[in-house]
Design an enzyme around this catalytic site. Structure first.
Site, mmCIF file in Angstrom:
data_model
loop_
_atom_site.group_PDB
_atom_site.id
_atom_site.type_symbol
_atom_site.label_atom_id
_atom_site.label_comp_id
_atom_site.label_asym_id
_atom_site.label_seq_id
_atom_site.Cartn_x
_atom_site.Cartn_y
_atom_site.Cartn_z
ATOM 1 N N GLY A 46 2.025 1.032 3.609
ATOM 2 C CA GLY A 46 2.931 0.175 4.296
ATOM 3 C C GLY A 46 2.332 -1.006 4.859
ATOM 4 C CD GLN A 51 -0.477 -6.440 4.051
ATOM 5 O OE1 GLN A 51 0.451 -5.757 4.980
ATOM 6 N NE2 GLN A 51 -1.586 -6.145 3.631
ATOM 7 C CB CYS A 89 -5.997 -3.291 2.958
ATOM 8 S SG CYS A 89 -4.746 -4.769 3.176
ATOM 9 C CG LEU A 90 -0.805 -2.788 -0.644
ATOM 10 C CD1 LEU A 90 0.938 -2.749 -0.591
ATOM 11 C CD2 LEU A 90 -0.962 -1.486 -1.955
ATOM 12 C CG HIS A 131 -3.952 -1.336 7.934
ATOM 13 N ND1 HIS A 131 -5.856 -0.494 6.990
ATOM 14 C CD2 HIS A 131 -3.039 -1.658 7.334
ATOM 15 C CE1 HIS A 131 -5.063 -1.264 6.001
ATOM 16 N NE2 HIS A 131 -4.588 -2.627 5.621
ATOM 17 C CD GLU A 132 0.545 -2.193 7.160
ATOM 18 O OE1 GLU A 132 0.101 -2.811 7.265
ATOM 19 O OE2 GLU A 132 -0.135 -1.156 7.020
ATOM 20 C CG HIS A 135 -2.387 -5.965 8.058
ATOM 21 N ND1 HIS A 135 -2.564 -7.150 7.487
ATOM 22 C CD2 HIS A 135 -1.585 -5.452 7.227
ATOM 23 C CE1 HIS A 135 -3.354 -6.760 6.046
ATOM 24 N NE2 HIS A 135 -3.031 -5.339 6.376
#
Ligand code: ZN
Length: 483
Positions: A46, A51, A89-90, A131-132, A135
């Site tokens: 995701g 990000q 997380c990226l 999670h997304e 963000h």
């Protein structure tokens, strides 16, 4: 499309509350496409727009079921029941944490075309959505995590201190076909140090009998990982080479050989296998094809701790997916390869945290998924239409369901279930009409719409085009001529 730089932890854009998107236009779609490409390039499940430095309420995700684009997503309900699991997380590579999330959430959003969508999610999908969407509100999983650990030592401090905290996780990966490649990729991008890849030897392939290496060998070579091709993994010198690496994990995906006792019995080592079914259902070598051929509506992946009996080890993690009514073996295989790769990485994370989920398989519910036997690919038109449809999609893209006309072999590549009974009485296999690009063929109970066929020695064509080109008077499929 373009790959963007992923903003790292500490970048203020990750802490801003993103603005809603007033209209889904081409500019928004372009951002979504870039996000998808950036996410795939980083092997993530995701990605939220902040990000990549864009403070807009946009999310893309793909948990192995194809890309999902969400504009202005909003969680409208969440279950009281929660799940605790591991997240990364990226924007914070090399770290993972345990986070408690609702087990189920419902999300309202606009899709890529600006249409309203509603997603009722559970488990992993619910986790990724939470999670997304966090963000978009400037919240990172680390704000919610009960533990955070390092999974990969930073490049700068790659020293000799083997015992130090954050020691690299070392693995030997064993696999051969395309199905295993996403798992290798995910492990590497999750920071697992794959020291050695073990694969089947190069073999002659196709009509020209060209010598080809396995897809896993090809990928490992690209990644610069040493490869050992072997006929028998139980050979003492192969075992020695694997043990010499001193791996924390031996990870097996579609390798097709049992691990020898000498490897399974090293207690500090985890031996994990990705099996593409919900074990104990469909042990054996052909679970994906059998699930489609049997018309199953649900399947999944299992990560198991390997034991001496094939596919019988304790289950570490399972994930379910729905099988679409027209889904083929080929598309399901790709989805499960990706879903399984993520599940595998999650188990490795959990185990490096000292948590080893383990549930024994229920031996009373074991079933098996054998390879195709000779003749199974030939369509028996006296069977019900739905069974024939399931056979056709279960054998696509390989080896293809087969029928005959005037002694000539014809592959049937695509069918659709046709609603409504046939008018009049026809023998099974009779071609009873044309509908657009399809031809209607009588089965045991009702007709089926055959849409794509391939006569022997020719290319794939629409069934209607095939019918027009027929020179013979015969208007029926069936009759096995060859043996
Ligand atoms: Zn994230």
């Amino acid at each position: 499309m373009a790959i963007h730089e992923i903003r790292r932890f500490g970048d203020p854009v990750l802490r801003k509350v993103s603005r809603p998107v007033p209209r889904v236009n081409n500019a928004v779609r372009e951002i979504l496409d870039d996000m998808l490409e950036t996410m795939r390039n980083a092997a993530g499940a995701g990605l939220a727009a902040p990000q990549i430095g864009i403070s807009k309420r946009l999310v893309v995700l793909d948990i192995g079921e194809g890309p999902v684009f969400l504009v202005n997503p909003e969680i409208v309900s969440r279950s009281d029941e929660t799940q605790t699991g591991v997240e990364g997380c990226l924007s914070l590579p090399g770290y993972i944490g345990e986070v408690e999330r609702p087990l189920r959430v419902s999300v309202r959003a606009l899709d890529r075309d600006g249409h309203s969508v509603w997603i009722d999610s559970e488990g992993y999908l619910a986790r990724v959505l939470c999670h997304e969407i966090d963000h978009l509100d400037g919240i990172l999983y680390t704000d919610r995590a009960s533990t955070i650990s390092e999974v990969k030592k930073g490049e700068a401090e790659e020293s000799q201190d083997e015992e130090g905290e954050g020691r690299e996780v070392r693995a030997v990966f064993m696999g051969s076909p395309e199905f295993a490649v996403p798992s290798l990729d995910e492990l590497v991008s999750a920071g697992v140090k794959v020291e050695l890849v073990v694969t089947q030897p190069d073999r002659p392939f196709g009509r020209k009998q060209e010598i080809r290496s396995t897809p896993v060998k090809a990928r490992a070579t690209e990644l610069g990982i040493p490869v050992l091709s072997c006929e028998r993994v139980s050979d003492p010198d192969v075992v020695k080479k694997i043990l010499d690496v001193k791996p924390d994990f031996v990870i097996v995906v579609a390798f097709g050989q049992k691990l020898p006792k000498e490897i399974l019995s090293v207690p500090e080592m985890g031996c994990l296998n990705l099996h593409p079914s919900l074990l104990p259902k469909y042990r054996g070598g052909n679970p994906i094809q059998r699930a489609v051929m049997n018309g199953d509506e649900v399947t999944g992946v299992s990560i198991i701790h390997m034991s001496e009996r094939m596919d019988a080890g304790d289950i570490a993690l399972q994930r379910e997916v729905a099988i679409g009514p027209n889904e083929t073996f080929g598309t399901l295989e790709r989805r499960l390869a990706s879903l399984g790769a993520h599940a595998l990485v999650e188990v490795v994370y959990l185990m490096t945290l000292g948590k080893t989920p383990r549930t024994p398989q229920d031996e009373s519910r074991v079933s098996f998924a054998p390879h195709l036997s000779k003749g199974e690919e030939v369509i028996d038109w006296t069977r019900p239409a739905l069974q024939i449809h399931n056979l056709v999609r279960g054998l696509s893209p390989r080896p293809g369901a087969v029928t005959y006309m005037d002694g000539k072999r014809i592959k049937i590549w695509q069918t659709r279930v046709h609603s409504g009974p046939s008018k009049g009485s026809y023998a099974p296999g009779a071609i009873i009409g044309v509908e657009g690009e399809s031809i209607l063929v009588q089965c045991g109970d009702s007709p089926i719409a055959v849409t794509e066929v391939q006569p022997e020695g020719r290319s794939i064509m629409s069934a209607a085009a095939f019918l027009i080109g027929l020179r013979s008077e015969t208007r029926a499929f069936g009759g096995r001529v060859e043996t």
